[in-house]
Design a protein around this motif. Structure first.
Motif, short mmCIF file in Angstrom:
data_model
loop_
_atom_site.label_atom_id
_atom_site.label_comp_id
_atom_site.label_asym_id
_atom_site.label_seq_id
_atom_site.Cartn_x
_atom_site.Cartn_y
_atom_site.Cartn_z
N LEU A 151 9.11 22.74 -54.62
CA LEU A 151 10.28 23.39 -55.20
C LEU A 151 11.54 22.55 -54.96
O LEU A 151 12.40 22.44 -55.84
N GLU A 152 11.67 21.96 -53.79
CA GLU A 152 12.84 21.13 -53.50
C GLU A 152 12.90 19.92 -54.42
O GLU A 152 13.99 19.50 -54.81
N ASP A 153 11.77 19.38 -54.79
CA ASP A 153 11.72 18.18 -55.62
C ASP A 153 11.42 18.47 -57.08
O ASP A 153 11.08 17.57 -57.85
N SER A 154 11.54 19.74 -57.50
CA SER A 154 11.20 20.11 -58.86
C SER A 154 11.96 19.28 -59.88
O SER A 154 13.19 19.16 -59.81
N PRO A 167 4.95 28.00 -47.44
CA PRO A 167 4.03 26.90 -47.11
C PRO A 167 4.67 25.56 -47.41
O PRO A 167 5.37 25.40 -48.43
N SER A 168 4.46 24.60 -46.55
CA SER A 168 5.19 23.33 -46.61
C SER A 168 5.00 22.61 -47.95
O SER A 168 5.96 22.04 -48.50
N GLU A 169 3.78 22.66 -48.51
CA GLU A 169 3.53 21.96 -49.78
C GLU A 169 4.33 22.60 -50.92
O GLU A 169 4.91 21.90 -51.76
N TRP A 188 2.21 24.91 -60.91
CA TRP A 188 3.44 25.69 -60.82
C TRP A 188 4.45 25.30 -61.90
O TRP A 188 4.47 24.17 -62.37
N GLY A 189 5.26 26.30 -62.28
CA GLY A 189 6.34 26.06 -63.23
C GLY A 189 7.50 26.99 -62.96
O GLY A 189 7.38 27.98 -62.23
#
Length: 268
Positions: free
Chosen positions: A81-84, A74-76, A143-144
């Protein structure tokens, strides 16, 4: 599904092997107990539902074969995750989905070339695990990150512990040999001692081109063990016929790895 906490992942990732030494003595015959699943010869005949472990994180054989692109998330969640701020995913297009549920996702990417840490510890993949869990390192309010590490998937050894395999550099095999001198380094905590008497050859599959080995370590009894690196334990494997030009493979990992001697001067 059990999840690996960050402190456990850090301990695993900091594993350091000591200088390989010692000489082999006493051939170890294959165990008479049932062979683990999947079969050592692996990929074509694996059940997609077969559970493999990669640095303690469970993934399925089917996920490794299918390699669904991480961009399908899902896009969100993908953007999160990309910007974690904990461990950012630098290029989502390089990763595939190994596990995906409403509260847990595991991404993997193949390493080319694999990372060789010495003593048979070769890592084929990067792995990133995130979950909606109170124990994870927070990315946002939900999320973590559970784990960020390198690893190689391993088959179920039926209760035996994992071992990293190498040829004994002081007794390298010749084509005419029917006994192969090897070293096994126990991955589990053992207070920095060898696994003498606990190395178990679970399966040996001989073909015209390869000798596929599945080797495990019988667990220690009850007790407290510290987790510094363990030294290699010498053992030998008996073959049905001469080695010839066949390659020796560690088939406890997926894909199977060629077993080689440690590099000169390697300290893991």
């Amino acid at each position: 599904m059990a999840r690996i906490r960050p402190e456990h992942a850090a301990a695993a990732a900091s594993l350091v092997l000591v200088l390989l030494s010692g000489c082999a003595s006493g051939a170890v015959a294959p165990s008479s107990s049932p062979s683990p699943s999947p079969s050592p010869s692996g990929e074509g005949g694996r059940d997609p539902e077969t559970i493999l472990t990669c640095q303690g994180v469970e993934v399925t054989a089917g996920a490794l074969d299918e390699r669904t692109p991480a961009s399908s998330l899902p896009s969100e969640l993908a953007a999160l995750l990309e910007d974690s701020p904990v461990v950012p995913i630098d290029d989502l297009d390089d990763w595939f989905v190994a596990v995906s549920s409403d509260d847990h996702v595991v991404l993997m990417r193949e390493l080319e070339p694999p990372v060789d840490l010495g003593g048979g510890d070769v890592r084929d993949f990067d792995l990133f695990s995130a979950s909606a869990s109170p124990g994870a390192m927070p990315i946002d309010d939900v999320w973590g990150v559970d784990v960020s590490t390198s690893c190689t998937p391993r088959i179920d050894l039926g209760g035996r512990g994992e071992a990293m395999l190498a040829l004994d550099p002081d007794a390298l095999p010749d084509p005419g040999d029917r006994e192969i001198a090897m070293l096994a380094t126990e991955r589990s905590c053992n207070s920095g001692r060898p696994a003498t008497g606990r190395i178990e050859v679970i399966d040996v599959v001989e073909t015209d081109t390869a000798v596929e080995l599945v080797v495990g370590v019988v667990p220690n009894g009850d007790g407290a063990y510290t987790c510094q690196s363990n030294p290699p334990t010498p053992f030998t494997v008996a073959l049905e016929r001469e080695l010839g030009d066949r390659v020796l493979l560690d088939a406890s990992v997926v894909p199977a790895h060629e077993i080689v001697a440690p590099a000169a001067g390697a300290d893991g």
